[in-house]
Design a protein around this motif. Structure first.
Motif, short mmCIF file in Angstrom:
data_model
loop_
_atom_site.label_atom_id
_atom_site.label_comp_id
_atom_site.label_asym_id
_atom_site.label_seq_id
_atom_site.Cartn_x
_atom_site.Cartn_y
_atom_site.Cartn_z
N MET A 1 0.17 19.79 -60.30
CA MET A 1 1.52 20.08 -60.80
C MET A 1 2.46 18.90 -60.59
N ILE A 2 2.35 18.24 -59.41
CA ILE A 2 3.28 17.16 -59.10
C ILE A 2 3.07 15.98 -60.04
N ASN A 3 1.83 15.80 -60.53
CA ASN A 3 1.54 14.65 -61.38
C ASN A 3 1.89 14.90 -62.85
N SER A 4 2.21 16.14 -63.24
CA SER A 4 2.58 16.41 -64.62
C SER A 4 3.93 15.79 -64.93
N LYS A 5 4.15 15.45 -66.19
CA LYS A 5 5.37 14.75 -66.56
C LYS A 5 6.58 15.69 -66.48
N LYS A 6 7.67 15.17 -65.97
CA LYS A 6 8.86 15.99 -65.75
C LYS A 6 10.08 15.30 -66.36
N ASN A 7 11.09 16.10 -66.63
CA ASN A 7 12.39 15.59 -67.05
C ASN A 7 13.33 15.69 -65.85
N ILE A 8 13.68 14.55 -65.28
CA ILE A 8 14.39 14.51 -64.00
C ILE A 8 15.81 13.98 -64.20
N LEU A 9 16.77 14.66 -63.60
CA LEU A 9 18.16 14.20 -63.59
C LEU A 9 18.54 13.82 -62.17
N LEU A 10 18.98 12.58 -61.99
CA LEU A 10 19.51 12.12 -60.71
C LEU A 10 21.04 12.16 -60.80
N ILE A 11 21.67 12.81 -59.83
CA ILE A 11 23.14 12.94 -59.82
C ILE A 11 23.67 12.19 -58.62
N MET A 12 24.49 11.17 -58.87
CA MET A 12 24.97 10.30 -57.80
C MET A 12 26.48 10.11 -57.92
N PRO A 13 27.15 9.79 -56.82
CA PRO A 13 28.62 9.68 -56.89
C PRO A 13 29.11 8.44 -57.62
N TYR A 14 28.56 7.27 -57.27
CA TYR A 14 29.05 5.99 -57.80
C TYR A 14 27.88 5.10 -58.18
N GLY A 15 28.20 3.88 -58.62
CA GLY A 15 27.19 2.87 -58.90
C GLY A 15 27.38 1.64 -58.05
N SER A 16 27.91 1.82 -56.82
CA SER A 16 28.12 0.69 -55.93
C SER A 16 26.81 0.35 -55.23
N VAL A 17 26.88 -0.46 -54.19
CA VAL A 17 25.66 -0.92 -53.53
C VAL A 17 25.43 -0.18 -52.22
N GLY A 18 25.98 1.05 -52.10
CA GLY A 18 25.81 1.85 -50.90
C GLY A 18 24.41 2.42 -50.78
N GLY A 19 24.14 3.05 -49.63
CA GLY A 19 22.80 3.55 -49.35
C GLY A 19 22.32 4.60 -50.33
N MET A 20 23.18 5.58 -50.68
CA MET A 20 22.76 6.62 -51.61
C MET A 20 22.47 6.04 -52.99
N GLU A 21 23.28 5.08 -53.40
CA GLU A 21 23.08 4.48 -54.72
C GLU A 21 21.78 3.69 -54.78
N ARG A 22 21.47 2.96 -53.71
CA ARG A 22 20.21 2.21 -53.69
C ARG A 22 19.02 3.17 -53.63
N LEU A 23 19.20 4.28 -52.94
CA LEU A 23 18.16 5.31 -52.89
C LEU A 23 17.90 5.88 -54.28
N ALA A 24 18.98 6.19 -55.01
CA ALA A 24 18.83 6.71 -56.38
C ALA A 24 18.10 5.71 -57.27
N LEU A 25 18.41 4.43 -57.11
CA LEU A 25 17.74 3.40 -57.91
C LEU A 25 16.25 3.34 -57.56
N THR A 26 15.92 3.48 -56.30
CA THR A 26 14.51 3.48 -55.87
C THR A 26 13.76 4.63 -56.52
#
Length: 407
Positions: A1-26
């Motif tokens: 199941m985990i390997n099947s293709k999914k439609n994923i939405l990432l919801i983040m506060p900003y596009g700065s270089v903070g930890g959460m933003e870099r995590l979202a990019l990863t």
């Protein structure tokens, strides 16, 4: 199941270089590479965003919260779940991952049926100590709304324990998953040359690096007081600050640099798209935070091989910097990745009324000098323990774990 293709939405506060933003990019890079369909929603999109997602990027506003009147901000809060609901429907989203409490709250209110993942990135009993409207809303969410999330990821054991013990969290959807890191990519990018001749010259001296947002949470006044102690011993040391910040905090930083006569030794470089090369060029990375979760920048510094000096701003710091367990103390703690100094948090969050030198700042200065003056010894110690410290942050394992039901 985990390997099947999914439609994923990432919801983040900003596009700065903070930890959460870099995590979202990863996450974005990993899931995209695996063939999933990805959309990224920034709650606020700004012209000076460092982290961007091209044609996969969506946004709700181009006006920052600081520029919104109170009534407009409340309207933004009220309408955001509706807008997110439409996005989820339009792109047939099967999984959504929210980063931080604002995104978590909005996700919990969309009344959609995708697999909802939220995430907590800081010690909430400390972060929510002020009685702002949004903090009240967040505390309400912990009791009544977060049950709508299929999973709420805590990025350290300390955060999970704090939510249950101190924040009246009511639901059984918590799971500890450490932040993933593409360490090979971090190391690769850290080898990039600093091309700006003025910046390059700064790193010819022994260098302390702060990387992150200049915010109340990061309490840069403590760092500046400690650094004044450092250069009273050795004036041939630079403190480099990489990142943007809250306007009020930035003004305090400028003022303290002037008051402490640090202008020749403290240099603010602003946002950088590749912060890793600055970590690599430094002798030591420093954090003086009042509270944290498990700061990404510590893992990044370990991966690059630069020792860390950090305040004991959460037990999660020990989870990152050591393979052993340590309790909080009023002394410096030697660990595999560097030195952990006593906590600065005194029960209040905010810009202090007095900037007088305190005991904890003296210990921070002592730790910084010790690492700088014994740089090779600390780098060798870190090198010997690096693989053991980093194994819990394996990108493939973490990215898959996020999409699974709660253990």
């Amino acid at each position: 199941m985990i390997n099947s293709k999914k439609n994923i939405l990432l919801i983040m506060p900003y596009g700065s270089v903070g930890g959460m933003e870099r995590l979202a990019l990863t996450f974005y890079d990993y899931y995209k590479e695996k063939g999933h369909q990805i959309k990224v929603l920034k709650l606020i999109q700004l012209q000076n965003d460092i982290i961007n997602f091209g044609e996969d990027e969506l946004y709700l506003s181009t006006v920052d919260f600081s520029e919104m009147k109170a009534s407009k901000r409340l309207l933004f809060y009220a309408k955001s779940p509706i807008h997110i609901r439409k996005i989820i429907k339009k792109y047939n989203i099967t999984h959504s991952i929210a980063f931080g409490d604002m995104a978590n709250l909005f996700s919990s209110l969309t009344q959609t049926k995708e697999f909802k993942i939220g995430s907590i990135h800081a010690l909430k009993s400390v972060e929510l100590i002020t009685n702002t409207f949004f903090n009240k809303l967040t505390r309400f969410g912990y009791k009544h709304l977060y049950g709508k999330l299929n999973k709420l990821v805590c990025i350290s054991k300390a955060i999970k324990e704090d939510l249950i013990a101190n924040c009246a969290y009511k639901f059984s959807n918590l799971e500890v998953i450490y932040n993933p890191h593409n360490t090979s990519e971090i190391v690769k990018r850290s080898q990039e040359t600093i091309k700006d001749p003025l910046e390059k010259e700064l790193f010819l001296k022994k260098t302390i690096l702060f990387l992150g947002r200049l915010s109340v949470q990061k309490s840069p006044w403590h760092l500046l007081n400690a650094f004044a102690e450092v250069i009273s011993t050795d004036k041939k040391i630079n403190l480099i600050l990489v990142g943007d910040g809250d306007y009020a905090v930035q003004q305090i930083v400028y003022s303290r640099i002037k008051d402490l006569n640090l202008s020749n030794n403290v240099h603010l470089l602003g946002r950088k798209s590749n912060p890793y090369k600055y970590i690599h060029a430094s002798n030591v990375l420093v954090l003086s935070s009042l509270y944290e979760g498990t700061p990404n920048v510590i893992v990044e510094s370990i991966a690059v091989g630069t020792p860390v000096v950090s305040s004991f701003c959460t037990k999660g710091i020990i989870e990152l910097m050591s393979t052993k367990d340590y309790n909080e103390t009023d002394s410096n703690i030697e660990v595999e990745a560097g030195i952990v100094t006593p906590n600065f948090f005194n029960g209040e969050i905010g810009i202090p009324k007095s900037f007088s030198l305190i005991y904890e700042e003296k210990l921070l200065a002592k730790a910084l000098l010790k690492v700088i003056n014994n740089s090779e010894e600390y780098k060798e110690k870190l090198h010997l323990n690096k693989q053991e410290l980093l194994k819990k942050f394996n990108l493939e394992y973490v990215a898959k774990q996020y999409l699974k039901p709660v253990n």
